[in-house]
Design a protein around this motif. Structure first.
Motif, mmCIF file in Angstrom:
data_model
loop_
_atom_site.group_PDB
_atom_site.id
_atom_site.type_symbol
_atom_site.label_atom_id
_atom_site.label_comp_id
_atom_site.label_asym_id
_atom_site.label_seq_id
_atom_site.Cartn_x
_atom_site.Cartn_y
_atom_site.Cartn_z
ATOM 1 N N GLU A 111 0.851 -1.180 0.000
ATOM 2 C CA GLU A 111 0.000 0.000 0.000
ATOM 3 C C GLU A 111 0.893 1.238 0.000
ATOM 4 N N TYR A 113 0.847 4.246 1.389
ATOM 5 C CA TYR A 113 1.168 4.949 2.631
ATOM 6 C C TYR A 113 2.240 4.207 3.423
ATOM 7 N N VAL A 167 1.255 8.596 -5.833
ATOM 8 C CA VAL A 167 0.785 8.796 -4.462
ATOM 9 C C VAL A 167 1.953 8.803 -3.480
ATOM 10 N N LEU A 171 3.068 11.844 -1.000
ATOM 11 C CA LEU A 171 3.130 11.633 0.448
ATOM 12 C C LEU A 171 4.473 12.092 1.013
ATOM 13 N N HIS A 200 -6.159 12.058 -1.752
ATOM 14 C CA HIS A 200 -6.163 11.411 -3.069
ATOM 15 C C HIS A 200 -7.288 10.389 -3.169
ATOM 16 N N ARG A 201 -8.033 10.457 -4.245
ATOM 17 C CA ARG A 201 -9.015 9.427 -4.574
ATOM 18 C C ARG A 201 -8.826 9.050 -6.045
ATOM 19 N N PHE A 205 -6.482 3.657 -5.354
ATOM 20 C CA PHE A 205 -6.165 4.042 -3.983
ATOM 21 C C PHE A 205 -6.963 5.249 -3.524
ATOM 22 N N SER A 206 -7.249 5.255 -2.231
ATOM 23 C CA SER A 206 -7.825 6.418 -1.560
ATOM 24 C C SER A 206 -6.942 6.699 -0.354
ATOM 25 N N VAL A 207 -6.218 7.802 -0.396
ATOM 26 C CA VAL A 207 -5.213 8.105 0.626
ATOM 27 C C VAL A 207 -5.363 9.558 1.056
ATOM 28 N N LYS A 208 -5.709 9.768 2.302
ATOM 29 C CA LYS A 208 -5.879 11.134 2.803
ATOM 30 C C LYS A 208 -4.542 11.790 3.124
ATOM 31 N N GLY A 209 -3.650 11.068 3.808
ATOM 32 C CA GLY A 209 -2.424 11.683 4.279
ATOM 33 C C GLY A 209 -2.715 12.578 5.475
#
Length: 453
Positions: A111, A113, A167, A171, A200-201, A205-209
Motif C-alpha cells: 500500500e 502509505y 501517491v 506523500l 487522493h481518490r 487508492f484512496s489516501v488522505k495523508g
C-alpha cells in the motif's frame, strides 16, 4: 578509445546472497549461509563503499520462486531464504556512511502509505542514501500469499504502479522542508501552513495523508525501476531516476538507452534526469585464461535440473520438460510474468542459435544480463565501450560468487577505471542524489499553497 563524455561511470552492486551464478553457493569461496548471515552483508556493503560504489541493490520477492518444483528448488541457495530488504538496509546504514541503499518493493502487494513511510524512514536513518526499486512483481506465486488466487494481469499491474508511484511521491511532500519550528519558547512545534493533506481518490487508492514522517533528506528517496516491456519503459520515463536493465548486447543496450531517454520529454523530464545502468555479470582473473577457468569451474557445478528450472522460470514459468534440451528453443506462449525478460532471452536464443542447454548455461550466471569474464583491463574496456557509446550511464555489477567476486572487482577493476579517469576516487557528496548527480525534487505543493490532490 577517445573520450567524449564528461561525466563519470556510476556503479551499483547487485547483491544476490551467494553471488549471481545459480551454482555459486557450491563454490569453495562462497558463504553458503549468506541468505541469513548479517555479517556477510556488512562485509559486502563495506567492501562496496571502499570501492566508492554509488549504491548497493537488493532484489526481493514475497514468495518462494519455483516451489512447484521442489527437486530443483532444493538445490538453489538464492531462491529459498534471504533477509527482507527494508529490515536489512537500516542496519547496513549504521555500518556505512556514503553508499546508497536501494531496496526492491512491489506496488502490486503493498500500500502506498506504508511503503512511503518505510522509505522516508530509511532515508532519515541513512542521512539521505535511500532508493526505492519499484517493481510490479513477476513472481506469480506472491498472489497466494496476499489472499488472492491469481496474479493481476500485466497491464493492470502497471496501471496500478503508475498511480502508486504518484501517491508515494506526494506523500513524501506532506511536510515542507522547513515545516518544523520546534520553538520551545512559543510552544509551536510545526508551522501548520507547511503541512499538506493529500486527499487522493483514484482508481486504485484512496489516501488522505499526510505522512507522519518528515520530508526525507533527499526530498524523495531515489526512484529506481527495472521493467523493460513497453509499459515498463513508459513507467521508467515517467518516474525513474535510475533504470536497471538486462541487456545482452551493446546494440540492444544502445536502443534501450535512446528509447527510454527519448520518452522522458513526454513527462517534462530531461534525458540526464534518468541514469541507465545495465547489469554486468563479472568474473575477474589475473589473466583471461584464469577468468575462463573460474567461470568453467562454476559451470561444472551447475546441476542440469537447476539450469532447466531456472530457464523455465525466467521465460515466464513455461513448461520445457518435453523439449529436446540440445535442440532450439520452441515457440513460447505469452507470459503474464516478466515480458521484457522473456523477449530478451528469446531474442538471444534466436540471434545466437542457442540450444536450450546453451541458453540455461548462459542464464545460470547472468540471467539475461551481459556477462564479461577477463582481466581487470578487459572488463574495464567493456565498461568504457558501453559508456562512451551511450549504451549506459553506469552499471549494476553482478559478481558471480560472493564475497570473492566483489573483492576482485573492487581491488582490480575499480583502480583501472580510476586510472582511466572514468570513475571517482572520492565520493562527491553525502547523499545518493549527490553522488549520482541527480537534482533534489521540488515539493509537489511548493507552488500550490493549500493545494490537495
Amino acid at each position: 578509445m577517445s573520450r567524449s563524455r564528461q561525466d563519470k561511470i556510476r556503479l551499483g552492486v547487485f547483491l544476490y546472497p551467494t553471488g549471481h551464478h545459480v551454482a555459486g553457493w557450491r563454490h569453495p569461496e562462497a558463504a553458503a549461509d549468506a541468505g541469513t548471515n548479517f555479517r556477510h552483508y556488512v562485509e559486502l556493503a563495506q567492501t562496496a563503499e571502499r570501492g566508492k560504489f554509488d549504491l548497493l541493490f537488493l532484489s526481493d520477492s514475497s514468495a518462494l520462486r519455483g516451489a512447484e518444483h521442489l527437486e530443483s528448488l532444493s538445490r538453489i541457495a538464492s531462491r529459498s531464504v534471504f533477509l527482507e530488504p527494508l529490515t536489512l538496509l537500516p542496519a547496513l546504514a549504521a555500518v556505512t556512511s556514503h553508499i546508497g541503499l536501494v531496496a526492491t518493493a512491489t506496488s502490486t502487494y503493498n500500500e502506498p502509505y506504508a511503503l512511503a513511510r518505510k522509505f522516508a524512514t530509511l532515508d532519515h536513518i541513512s542521512g539521505g542514501r535511500a532508493g526505492w526499486n519499484l517493481i510490479t512483481s513477476n513472481n506469480e506465486a506472491e498472489a497466494q500469499n496476499f489472499s488472492r488466487d491469481k496474479h493481476p494481469e500485466h497491464a493492470d499491474r502497471y496501471d496500478r504502479a503508475q498511480e502508486f508511484a504518484a501517491v508515494v511521491a506526494r506523500l513524501w511532500d506532506s511536510w515542507d522542508d522547513d515545516a518544523f519550528l520546534r520553538d520551545k519558547s512559543s510552544g509551536v512545534f510545526f508551522d501548520q501552513d507547511k503541512l499538506h493533506f493529500l486527499n487522493h481518490r483514484g482508481e486504485h487508492f484512496s489516501v488522505k495523508g499526510p505522512l507522519n514522517v518528515a520530508r526525507p533528506p533527499q526530498g524523495h528517496p531515489v526512484q529506481v525501476q527495472a521493467g523493460a516491456s513497453e509499459a515498463g519503459r513508459d513507467l521508467a520515463a515517467q518516474f525513474a531516476e535510475v533504470v536497471f536493465t538486462a541487456q545482452s548486447s551493446i546494440a540492444g543496450a544502445r536502443d534501450f538507452y535512446a528509447d527510454v531517454k527519448s520518452r522522458a520529454a513526454a513527462y517534462d523530464r530531461a534525458p540526464e534526469d534518468i541514469k541507465i545502468m545495465p547489469g554486468f555479470s563479472t568474473v575477474v582473473g589475473a589473466s583471461a585464461t584464469e577468468a575462463a577457468e573460474k567461470h568453467a569451474q562454476l559451470q561444472e557445478l551447475l546441476d542440469p535440473v537447476v539450469g532447466l528450472s531456472l530457464l523455465s522460470a525466467m521465460l515466464g514459468n513455461v513448461d520445457l520438460s518435453g523439449a529436446d534440451i540440445d535442440g532450439p528453443l520452441p515457440e513460447l506462449p505469452a507470459t503474464n510474468a516478466g515480458k521484457g525478460r522473456q523477449a530478451l532471452l528469446v531474442e538471444a536464443a534466436r540471434r545466437d542459435k542457442l540450444t536450450i542447454r546453451d541458453l540455461y548455461k548462459q542464464v545460470a550466471g547472468a540471467r539475461g544480463h551481459h556477462a564479461v569474464h577477463g582481466t581487470a583491463s578487459q572488463i574495464a574496456d567493456e565498461l568504457e565501450s558501453w559508456f562512451l557509446e551511450e549504451a549506459a550511464d553506469g552499471f549494476n555489477i553482478m559478481p558471480a560468487v560472493l564475497p570473492a567476486g566483489l573483492n576482485d572487482f573492487v581491488d582490480h577493476v575499480v583502480p583501472e577505471l580510476q586510472r582511466r579517469g572514468l570513475f571517482r576516487r572520492e565520493y562527491e557528496g553525502r547523499t545518493l542524489r549527490d553522488n549520482l548527480g541527480l537534482k533534489r525534487p521540488q515539493s509537489y505543493f511548493a507552488s500550490k499553497p493549500g493545494k490537495t490532490d
